[in-house]
Structures are given as C-alpha cells and as structure tokens.
Design an enzyme around this catalytic site. Structure first.
Site, PDB file in Angstrom:
ATOM      1  N   LEU A 214       0.670  -1.096   0.148  1.00  0.00           N
ATOM      2  CA  LEU A 214       0.102  -0.023  -0.007  1.00  0.00           C
ATOM      3  C   LEU A 214       0.899   1.147   0.043  1.00  0.00           C
ATOM      4  CD1 LEU A 214      -2.514   1.488   0.088  1.00  0.00           C
ATOM      5  CD2 LEU A 214      -2.579   1.039   2.652  1.00  0.00           C
TER       6      LEU A 214
ATOM      7  N   TRP B 147      -9.195  -7.483   0.769  1.00  0.00           N
ATOM      8  CA  TRP B 147      -8.751  -8.145  -0.673  1.00  0.00           C
ATOM      9  C   TRP B 147      -7.837  -7.181  -1.370  1.00  0.00           C
ATOM     10  CZ3 TRP B 147     -12.419 -11.944  -3.244  1.00  0.00           C
ATOM     11  CH2 TRP B 147     -13.174 -12.707  -2.263  1.00  0.00           C
TER      12      TRP B 147
ATOM     13  N   TYR C 110      -4.666 -13.382  12.996  1.00  0.00           N
ATOM     14  CA  TYR C 110      -4.384 -12.035  12.327  1.00  0.00           C
ATOM     15  C   TYR C 110      -5.558 -10.925  12.417  1.00  0.00           C
ATOM     16  CZ  TYR C 110      -4.005  -8.804   8.172  1.00  0.00           C
ATOM     17  OH  TYR C 110      -4.216  -7.737   7.403  1.00  0.00           O
TER      18      TYR C 110
ATOM     19  N   LYS D   6      -5.426  -7.546  14.563  1.00  0.00           N
ATOM     20  CA  LYS D   6      -5.900  -6.169  13.922  1.00  0.00           C
ATOM     21  C   LYS D   6      -6.969  -5.450  14.744  1.00  0.00           C
ATOM     22  CE  LYS D   6      -4.388  -4.676  10.646  1.00  0.00           C
ATOM     23  NZ  LYS D   6      -3.385  -3.624  10.157  1.00  0.00           N
TER      24      LYS D   6
ATOM     25  N   ALA E 109       2.407  -3.372   9.267  1.00  0.00           N
ATOM     26  CA  ALA E 109       1.655  -4.425   9.604  1.00  0.00           C
ATOM     27  C   ALA E 109       2.465  -5.784   9.563  1.00  0.00           C
ATOM     28  CB  ALA E 109       0.213  -4.459   9.080  1.00  0.00           C
ATOM     29  N   TRP E 110       2.084  -6.879  10.321  1.00  0.00           N
ATOM     30  CA  TRP E 110       2.445  -8.194  10.281  1.00  0.00           C
ATOM     31  C   TRP E 110       1.287  -8.832   9.354  1.00  0.00           C
ATOM     32  CZ3 TRP E 110       5.555 -12.145  12.837  1.00  0.00           C
ATOM     33  CH2 TRP E 110       5.110 -13.350  12.696  1.00  0.00           C
TER      34      TRP E 110
HETATM   35  N1  LIG Z   1      -2.840  -7.017   1.938  1.00  0.00           N
HETATM   36  C1  LIG Z   1      -4.266  -7.037   2.074  1.00  0.00           C
HETATM   37  O1  LIG Z   1      -4.896  -7.842   1.400  1.00  0.00           O
HETATM   38  C2  LIG Z   1      -4.957  -6.495   3.245  1.00  0.00           C
HETATM   39  C3  LIG Z   1      -6.264  -6.182   3.124  1.00  0.00           C
HETATM   40  C4  LIG Z   1      -6.913  -5.752   4.268  1.00  0.00           C
HETATM   41  C5  LIG Z   1      -6.117  -4.912   5.232  1.00  0.00           C
HETATM   42  N2  LIG Z   1      -4.659  -4.674   4.916  1.00  0.00           N
HETATM   43  C6  LIG Z   1      -3.751  -3.834   5.617  1.00  0.00           C
HETATM   44  O2  LIG Z   1      -3.561  -2.761   5.009  1.00  0.00           O
HETATM   45  C7  LIG Z   1      -2.379  -2.293   5.448  1.00  0.00           C
HETATM   46  C8  LIG Z   1      -1.088  -2.302   4.295  1.00  0.00           C
HETATM   47  O3  LIG Z   1      -1.100  -3.715   3.898  1.00  0.00           O
HETATM   48  P1  LIG Z   1       0.205  -4.209   2.883  1.00  0.00           P
HETATM   49  O4  LIG Z   1      -0.470  -5.310   2.053  1.00  0.00           O
HETATM   50  O5  LIG Z   1       0.774  -2.978   2.086  1.00  0.00           O
HETATM   51  O6  LIG Z   1       1.298  -4.706   4.029  1.00  0.00           O
HETATM   52  P2  LIG Z   1       2.690  -5.109   3.553  1.00  0.00           P
HETATM   53  O7  LIG Z   1       3.085  -5.101   2.221  1.00  0.00           O
HETATM   54  O8  LIG Z   1       2.971  -6.336   4.281  1.00  0.00           O
HETATM   55  O9  LIG Z   1       3.631  -3.800   4.154  1.00  0.00           O
HETATM   56  C9  LIG Z   1       3.800  -3.628   5.655  1.00  0.00           C
HETATM   57  C10 LIG Z   1       5.167  -3.115   6.078  1.00  0.00           C
HETATM   58  O10 LIG Z   1       5.170  -2.856   7.318  1.00  0.00           O
HETATM   59  C11 LIG Z   1       6.678  -3.228   7.558  1.00  0.00           C
HETATM   60  N3  LIG Z   1       6.647  -3.624   9.150  1.00  0.00           N
HETATM   61  C12 LIG Z   1       6.426  -4.675   9.594  1.00  0.00           C
HETATM   62  N4  LIG Z   1       6.471  -4.689  10.923  1.00  0.00           N
HETATM   63  C13 LIG Z   1       6.944  -3.320  11.064  1.00  0.00           C
HETATM   64  C14 LIG Z   1       7.380  -2.448  12.535  1.00  0.00           C
HETATM   65  N5  LIG Z   1       7.431  -3.216  13.591  1.00  0.00           N
HETATM   66  N6  LIG Z   1       7.533  -1.374  12.342  1.00  0.00           N
HETATM   67  C15 LIG Z   1       7.556  -0.730  11.052  1.00  0.00           C
HETATM   68  N7  LIG Z   1       7.241  -1.292  10.010  1.00  0.00           N
HETATM   69  C16 LIG Z   1       6.990  -2.597   9.919  1.00  0.00           C
HETATM   70  C17 LIG Z   1       6.735  -4.350   6.757  1.00  0.00           C
HETATM   71  O11 LIG Z   1       8.218  -4.596   6.605  1.00  0.00           O
HETATM   72  P3  LIG Z   1       8.644  -6.156   6.379  1.00  0.00           P
HETATM   73  O12 LIG Z   1       8.147  -6.531   5.006  1.00  0.00           O
HETATM   74  O13 LIG Z   1       9.799  -6.187   6.409  1.00  0.00           O
HETATM   75  O14 LIG Z   1       7.959  -7.023   7.556  1.00  0.00           O
HETATM   76  C18 LIG Z   1       6.258  -3.910   5.450  1.00  0.00           C
HETATM   77  O15 LIG Z   1       7.259  -3.015   4.688  1.00  0.00           O
HETATM   78  C19 LIG Z   1      -2.090  -3.301   6.810  1.00  0.00           C
HETATM   79  O16 LIG Z   1      -2.469  -2.890   7.804  1.00  0.00           O
HETATM   80  C20 LIG Z   1      -2.652  -4.532   6.600  1.00  0.00           C
HETATM   81  O17 LIG Z   1      -3.100  -5.213   7.680  1.00  0.00           O
HETATM   82  C21 LIG Z   1      -3.982  -5.444   3.951  1.00  0.00           C
END
Ligand SMILES: NC(=O)c1ccc[n+]([C@@H]2O[C@H](COP(=O)([O-])OP(=O)(O)OC[C@H]3O[C@@H](n4cnc5c(N)ncnc54)[C@H](OP(=O)(O)O)[C@@H]3O)[C@@H](O)[C@H]2O)c1
Length: 289
Positions: free
Chosen positions: A12, A150, A125, A129, A60-61
C-alpha cells in the site's frame, strides 16, 4: 499536509507515497529500516522529530497464516505497535489513520458488514488487527480506522499477480469460489486515504472496492482481461486447507453519511491495475535492465 507514512515500503505504501506527493503533500516515508513501531520510546521520538500533521499507518504483520503460529509476534506489531504509533501521533499533535481489515469480522453474515456491526475475528491475524483498532482508538481521539479488504496493487505480493503468473505457466488453475469479498486496488484506496487523512471526521470507515465477487471471479476476470488462454475452474475452501481460517463472506458496505468514502467497482479497480501493470511491463521490457 505534512504526512508521515509508516510501512511505506509495503504494497500500500508503494502507491500511497507517490499518490500523496502528486497531490502536493509533504511526505516522510518510514519503514522497518528507520522506525520499529514495537519500540514505544523510539517511535515517540521519531514521530516528534518528524512533526507530521497526519500519520498513516500501513505497517503491519500481514502474514495471515504465519500469525496463527506466531500470534504473540503479530500482536506486537498489529496491536501494540499500532497503539505506540497512535500515542506518538497524539503527543505530536497529529491525526492518525490506521489501516485495518475485513478479518475483524467473523465472515458468516448474509448482508454486507457495516462499521457498527459486531466484530468477532476467527483468525489470529484478525484478532491482532482488532487489538490494533482498539489500541489506536484508546490512545488518540483524532483517529481514523480505515478497514479495507482483498488488497492488491504494485509493489507487493498479491492474488492478481499470483494468478497471472500461474496463468502463464499452466493450462488450468483451480480457485476457490465459496469466499466472497470486495477486491480493492491500492490505486483506488490511496486517494481515499488522503481524503480521510484531511479530516475532520473520526472513527471507523469501511473503504473497499464496490460490488462483490469470489476469488474465482477475480481470477477469471484478470486472466480473461489479459487474454490468457488458461482455464479457471471453481473449487472450494475445503479443498484448499490453510492454517488460518478465511472468512466466507467478507463483503463490506458503509453506513456513514456524507463523510463516507466510496471506491469504484472492483472491476474498475482490476482494469486500472492491469492497465498500469501492462504500461510498466512495456516500459521495463524496453529499458536497460
Ligand atoms: N494486503 C491485504 O490484502 C490487506 C487487506 C486488508 C487490510 N490490509 C492492511 O493494509 C495495511 C497495508 O497492507 P500491505 O499489504 O501494504 O502490507 P505489507 O506489504 O506487508 O507492508 C507492511 C510493511 O510494514 C513493515 N513492518 C512490519 N513490521 C514493522 C514494524 N514493527 N515497524 C515498522 N514497519 C513494519 C513491513 O516490513 P517487512 O516486510 O520487513 O515486515 C512492510 O514493509 C496493513 O495494515 C494491512 O493489515 C491489507
């Protein structure tokens, strides 16, 4: 606005940062290499130094299956980390936008979930959250909790890319048809988050692609649009057991009034993503690497 995007290196963040810059905002990018949100004191010092108007927490994790085995570690990031960042934002006089998920719901409804519907996550998860939502709401009155679902887009591992890669290798893919949700393109979510960041309203917002479909529908549409000859066959969740339970029904809607943020239909999101992807493929294919 002066925006601090945390988790800027994730999927994102990859789209949010340039979208915010293109809209004229002053953006500070941080990810795990320059902030660890599980470190409360360090986070407070960094946010105070950055002095943002708004913090957007994309960190996020996000390993849904891994969280089943390591819920404590996922909770440190998604729950405690979100709370630490919200406290830091409040101390710095900043608003916070926290990303959350459809996984906070049990996924057994018949009607789309709205903001006030009771939560009841079925996965680790989802529990972590939800803990993050609560921690942010408790720490910072000036907050937005943006629940999306999604998600796919450039700069991160996602379902659409996976299906296109499989479609290029195989004659047939089998995809679950008994989980229904709202696919959301980061290219549509990013501007919506900027709108929420600008305020002034607070609280929970559902922000996902309009309409609904199954993973099977999404895969079929993606492969058909790109001209793939790979067949897509429907299958069931029971045939694809995963460590974390997936919600069968993850359709989201909003009950908010004039301040609701509506995203385009999921098909429009998919078309936008595929067009952007084709453009970047064309560019890099002719480039020096
Ligand atoms: N992807 C989906 O389908 C989805 C759906 C609904 C909601 N969301 C929410 O949308 C948001 C963005 O999702 P995304 O898919 O962009 O996630 P992502 O690609 O996994 O990116 C999350 C980033 O946060 C970093 N991070 C992890 N632990 C951290 C810490 N302790 N301090 C600072 N940074 C840290 C990660 O680094 P590392 O990679 O090194 O761990 C990664 O760069 C999240 O809140 C997720 O829960 C996602």
């Amino acid at each position: 606005m002066r925006l601090l995007v945390v988790g800027a290196a994730g999927m994102l963040g990859h789209t949010l940062v340039p979208t915010a810059r293109a809209a004229g905002h002053d953006v500070i990018e941080r990810d795990i290499d320059s902030i660890d949100i599980t470190d409360a004191a360090g986070t407070a010092a960094i946010v105070a130094g950055d002095a943002p108007d708004v913090v957007i927490n994309c960190a996020a994790w996000t390993d849904v299956d891994g969280a089943e085995e390591h819920e404590d570690r996922a909770l440190r990031v998604n729950g405690d980390g979100a709370g630490n960042l919200a406290l830091a934002a409040r101390a710095a006089g900043a608003r916070i936008v926290q990303l959350s998920t459809d996984y906070v719901f049990p996924g057994d409804a018949q009607e789309p979930y709205v903001e006030s519907d009771p939560t009841g996550p079925r996965s680790a998860y989802g529990r972590t959250k939800l803990a993050g939502e609560r921690a942010v709401a408790a720490a910072a009155p000036d907050h937005v909790i943006a629940r999306t679902a999604w998600l796919y887009g450039a700069g991160g591992k996602n379902f659409v890319d996976t299906m296109l890669a499989l479609g290029a290798e195989r004659e047939e893919v089998r995809v679950v048809d008994d989980q229904v949700g709202c696919p959301t393109w980061t290219g549509h979510l990013a501007p919506a988050l900027l709108e929420l960041a600008a305020g002034p309203t607070t609280g929970v917002f559902h922000v996902a692609g309009a309409g609904r479909c199954s993973w099977f529908d999404l895969a079929r549409e993606a492969l058909a649009t790109t001209g793939s000859t790979c067949r897509v066959e429907p299958t069931t969740t029971a045939e694809f057991p995963r460590p974390a339970p997936r919600p069968a029904f993850s359709v989201m809607a909003t009950e908010r009034g004039a301040d609701a943020v509506h995203l385009p239909d999921w098909r429009e999101g998919l078309a936008g993503f595929l067009a952007a992807r084709a453009g970047s493929t064309t560019t890099t294919a002719g480039g020096p690497r």
